[in-house]
Design a protein around this motif. Structure first.
Motif, PDB file in Angstrom:
ATOM      1  N   UNK A  72       0.868  -1.170   0.007  1.00  0.00           N
ATOM      2  CA  UNK A  72       0.103  -0.024   0.128  1.00  0.00           C
ATOM      3  C   UNK A  72       0.937   1.305   0.009  1.00  0.00           C
ATOM      4  N   UNK A  73       1.900   1.190   0.274  1.00  0.00           N
ATOM      5  CA  UNK A  73       3.113   2.306   0.244  1.00  0.00           C
ATOM      6  C   UNK A  73       3.657   2.436  -1.024  1.00  0.00           C
ATOM      7  N   UNK A  74       3.884   4.033  -1.309  1.00  0.00           N
ATOM      8  CA  UNK A  74       4.561   4.301  -2.492  1.00  0.00           C
ATOM      9  C   UNK A  74       5.081   5.632  -2.230  1.00  0.00           C
ATOM     10  N   UNK A  75       6.339   5.889  -3.099  1.00  0.00           N
ATOM     11  CA  UNK A  75       7.484   6.769  -2.955  1.00  0.00           C
ATOM     12  C   UNK A  75       6.650   8.123  -3.380  1.00  0.00           C
ATOM     13  N   UNK A  76       5.901   8.172  -4.505  1.00  0.00           N
ATOM     14  CA  UNK A  76       5.331   9.406  -4.791  1.00  0.00           C
ATOM     15  C   UNK A  76       3.687   8.996  -5.261  1.00  0.00           C
ATOM     16  N   UNK A  77       2.871   9.989  -5.442  1.00  0.00           N
ATOM     17  CA  UNK A  77       1.660   9.940  -5.936  1.00  0.00           C
ATOM     18  C   UNK A  77       1.667   9.594  -7.486  1.00  0.00           C
TER      19      UNK A  77
END
Length: 78
Positions: A72-77
């Motif tokens: 669910x985690x991302x470095x950027x949108x």
């Protein structure tokens, strides 16, 4: 003279960091980071930037989070 709690350097220009009701004394930012910065649960590096957190688990980047199943985690949108 104050003494760094990490390296025991007896230094006249130490500084204090107050966190979670405790006072820590360091002689440099490197010692402060070594003691205070969280560690990535995947690669073990110290998280000195924003990092990522999911359910109490800390990661340095989304790549490391994904390696531990935190998709669910991302470095950027997107």
């Amino acid at each position: 003279m104050p003494v760094c709690e990490v390296c025991d350097n007896d230094y006249p220009h130490t500084f204090e960091v107050r966190a979670a009701g405790q006072v820590h004394v360091f002689d440099c930012l490197e010692c402060a980071a070594h003691r205070m910065a969280p560690t990535c649960e995947n690669c073990g590096c110290r998280i000195l930037g924003h990092g990522m957190e999911s359910e109490g688990h800390y990661y340095c980047c989304a790549h490391c989070a994904r390696a531990q199943g935190r998709t669910e985690l991302a470095d950027s949108a997107p």
